[in-house]
Write a protein that holds these residues in place. Sequence first.
Motif, short mmCIF file in Angstrom:
data_model
loop_
_atom_site.label_atom_id
_atom_site.label_comp_id
_atom_site.label_asym_id
_atom_site.label_seq_id
_atom_site.Cartn_x
_atom_site.Cartn_y
_atom_site.Cartn_z
N PHE A 62 27.83 21.67 -25.96
CA PHE A 62 28.41 21.14 -24.95
C PHE A 62 27.33 20.44 -23.95
O PHE A 62 27.85 19.33 -23.71
N ALA A 118 26.68 17.16 -25.78
CA ALA A 118 27.84 16.45 -25.51
C ALA A 118 27.92 15.54 -24.46
O ALA A 118 28.02 14.55 -24.02
N VAL A 119 27.74 16.35 -23.33
CA VAL A 119 27.50 15.89 -21.95
C VAL A 119 26.41 14.84 -21.80
O VAL A 119 26.58 13.93 -21.04
N MET A 130 25.65 13.02 -24.00
CA MET A 130 26.12 11.93 -24.76
C MET A 130 27.18 11.08 -24.25
O MET A 130 27.84 10.26 -24.65
N GLY A 131 27.84 11.73 -23.00
CA GLY A 131 28.65 11.04 -21.97
C GLY A 131 30.13 11.92 -22.14
O GLY A 131 30.95 11.33 -21.40
N PHE A 132 30.22 13.16 -22.45
CA PHE A 132 31.44 13.84 -22.43
C PHE A 132 31.68 14.25 -21.28
O PHE A 132 30.85 14.85 -20.58
N ARG A 133 32.75 14.17 -20.84
CA ARG A 133 33.12 14.71 -19.29
C ARG A 133 34.27 15.67 -19.29
O ARG A 133 35.25 15.34 -19.69
N VAL A 134 33.97 16.94 -18.57
CA VAL A 134 35.08 17.77 -18.80
C VAL A 134 34.93 18.54 -17.44
O VAL A 134 33.59 18.74 -16.83
N ALA A 162 36.06 23.33 -19.08
CA ALA A 162 35.02 23.56 -19.83
C ALA A 162 34.91 25.21 -20.01
O ALA A 162 34.85 25.92 -21.19
N ARG A 169 41.87 20.46 -27.34
CA ARG A 169 41.99 18.93 -27.18
C ARG A 169 42.88 18.63 -25.67
O ARG A 169 42.34 17.70 -24.83
N ALA A 180 40.11 18.95 -23.15
CA ALA A 180 39.27 18.00 -23.17
C ALA A 180 39.89 16.84 -22.36
O ALA A 180 38.80 16.10 -22.02
N ARG A 181 40.99 16.69 -22.40
CA ARG A 181 41.86 15.47 -21.91
C ARG A 181 41.92 15.48 -20.51
O ARG A 181 42.20 14.83 -19.49
#
Length: 159
Positions: A29, A32-33, A35-39, A44, A120, A123-124
Motif C-alpha cells: 500500500f 502504491a501510494v 506511485m500515485g495510487f489514491r484510495v 483502504a 476492485r 479501489a475505484r
Amino acid sequence: MTPAARPAPALGRMLTDVVGLLAQSLLVFAVAVLMGFRVSLPGALLILGVMVLLGLLVASFSYALALTLRDETAFSSLVNFVTLPLILLSGMLVPLSYAPAWMEAAGAANPLRYAVDAVRALARGDLAAPDVPQAFLVLALLTALTVTWAARGFRRVVP
C-alpha cells in the motif's frame, strides 16, 4: 501452567500468518501510494479487511488440508493443482466479464472472485458496491468453516 483453549495453538499459527500478510500488504500500500495510487481511508481499511479475511481463509484451509492429508507430497501436489484454476477463475488477471459464459459461471463458485471484485470496487472508491458486503459475508462464512476444520485437525494431531 495455565491451560490454553483447545483451538489456541491452531489459531496462533493462523494469526501469525495473517499478521505477516498484513505487514506485507501495508508495505505494498505504501509503495502504491508513492506511485500515485489514491484510495480513501475507509476504502483502504476495507481493502485490508478483505485481505485479512482472505489470508485467514487461505491459512486455515492450508493447515486443515495439510493436517488431513498428512503427506507433504500430496499436499503440495493438491495445492499446485488447485491454485492456477482459482487464480484464473477469480478474475484477478482479466475481469471475467470478458470470459466465456461457462468460465464466468464457474467463477461464481470461487471465493477468491468475491475478494477480487470487492477490492476492485473499493479501489475505484465505490464503498457502496454490493460486491463489498457480499465478499465479507462469503469470506467470513468460509473462514469460520475452515478455521473450525483446522482447529479440529490440530486437536487430533497435537495432544
